[in-house]
Motif scaffolding. Structure first.
Motif, PDB file in Angstrom:
ATOM      1  N   HIS A  84      89.811  16.004  55.841  1.00  0.00           N
ATOM      2  CA  HIS A  84      89.392  16.312  54.472  1.00  0.00           C
ATOM      3  C   HIS A  84      90.488  15.896  53.481  1.00  0.00           C
ATOM      4  N   LEU A  85      91.731  16.173  53.838  1.00  0.00           N
ATOM      5  CA  LEU A  85      92.840  15.791  52.973  1.00  0.00           C
ATOM      6  C   LEU A  85      92.957  14.266  52.878  1.00  0.00           C
ATOM      7  N   MET A  86      92.745  13.581  53.997  1.00  0.00           N
ATOM      8  CA  MET A  86      92.767  12.110  53.974  1.00  0.00           C
ATOM      9  C   MET A  86      91.645  11.561  53.103  1.00  0.00           C
ATOM     10  N   LEU A  87      90.516  12.225  53.089  1.00  0.00           N
ATOM     11  CA  LEU A  87      89.404  11.808  52.233  1.00  0.00           C
ATOM     12  C   LEU A  87      89.826  11.870  50.761  1.00  0.00           C
ATOM     13  N   VAL A  88      90.544  12.916  50.397  1.00  0.00           N
ATOM     14  CA  VAL A  88      91.005  13.069  49.011  1.00  0.00           C
ATOM     15  C   VAL A  88      92.069  12.021  48.681  1.00  0.00           C
ATOM     16  N   THR A  89      93.078  11.879  49.544  1.00  0.00           N
ATOM     17  CA  THR A  89      94.142  10.916  49.251  1.00  0.00           C
ATOM     18  C   THR A  89      93.592   9.495  49.258  1.00  0.00           C
ATOM     19  N   GLY A  90      92.674   9.216  50.147  1.00  0.00           N
ATOM     20  CA  GLY A  90      92.047   7.891  50.172  1.00  0.00           C
ATOM     21  C   GLY A  90      91.262   7.610  48.911  1.00  0.00           C
ATOM     22  N   ALA A  91      90.554   8.622  48.411  1.00  0.00           N
ATOM     23  CA  ALA A  91      89.798   8.453  47.163  1.00  0.00           C
ATOM     24  C   ALA A  91      90.740   8.169  45.995  1.00  0.00           C
ATOM     25  N   VAL A  92      91.882   8.832  45.970  1.00  0.00           N
ATOM     26  CA  VAL A  92      92.862   8.575  44.907  1.00  0.00           C
ATOM     27  C   VAL A  92      93.389   7.142  45.035  1.00  0.00           C
ATOM     28  N   MET A  93      93.691   6.715  46.250  1.00  0.00           N
ATOM     29  CA  MET A  93      94.186   5.350  46.462  1.00  0.00           C
ATOM     30  C   MET A  93      93.163   4.317  45.995  1.00  0.00           C
ATOM     31  N   ILE A  94      91.902   4.561  46.289  1.00  0.00           N
ATOM     32  CA  ILE A  94      90.851   3.636  45.850  1.00  0.00           C
ATOM     33  C   ILE A  94      90.774   3.621  44.327  1.00  0.00           C
ATOM     34  N   ALA A  95      90.845   4.786  43.712  1.00  0.00           N
ATOM     35  CA  ALA A  95      90.793   4.856  42.245  1.00  0.00           C
ATOM     36  C   ALA A  95      91.960   4.094  41.615  1.00  0.00           C
ATOM     37  N   VAL A  96      93.143   4.217  42.209  1.00  0.00           N
ATOM     38  CA  VAL A  96      94.310   3.499  41.692  1.00  0.00           C
ATOM     39  C   VAL A  96      94.093   1.993  41.832  1.00  0.00           C
TER      40      VAL A  96
END
Length: 151
Positions: A84-96
């Motif tokens: 779940h945490l990787m899903l959040v950090t991955g979403a931030v990386m994609i947004a960046v």
């Protein structure tokens, strides 16, 4: 080979391309390229990123697709907290990355095409800052995935 193994392979392949590419660019190419004058350095970066960024889009598809494949396999509610945490950090990386793509990447290409080295340098610096953030977040995400960290 199981479905999970295939998804894990695709997931890691995407991560290696994306995070590894950022590490190479930030830690190896960037220091070496600073020896070049702007009229050489900025077109070099434009060419490098023109090759790398399409690979990032492919990596995003691989990471997101395989991640949701593995998540679907175990069920969202039963997935480890780290996922779940990787899903959040991955979403931030994609947004960046999307912000880079639609912002300073366009400005870098325009600046290089017009030989406006000052504008291109400003755009490249913005890309550098965001890639540095994404690289750090990618390392943290990798740590979350592999070290357990009590999750």
């Amino acid at each position: 080979m199981t479905f999970h193994h295939l998804m894990l392979f695709l997931h890691l392949l995407g991560v290696i391309v994306w995070v590894g590419g950022m590490a190479f660019a930030y830690l190896c190419l960037r220091p070496a390229a600073t020896a070049l004058p702007p009229a050489q350095r900025l077109p070099l970066w434009g060419d490098v990123l023109a090759r790398f960024f399409p690979l990032v889009w492919i990596a995003i598809v691989l990471v997101v697709g395989s991640g949701f494949g593995m998540l679907n396999e175990v069920g969202f509610a039963r997935a480890p907290k780290a996922w779940h945490l990787m899903l959040v950090t991955g979403a931030v990386m994609i947004a960046v990355f999307v912000a880079i793509w639609f912002g300073p990447w366009r400005a870098l290409r325009t600046g290089v095409a017009n030989e406006n080295w000052a504008a291109a340098a400003v755009a490249l610096n913005r890309i550098r800052q965001r890639v540095g953030f994404n690289l750090a977040l990618g390392v943290v995400t990798t740590a979350i995935a592999t070290l357990g960290l009590g999750l």
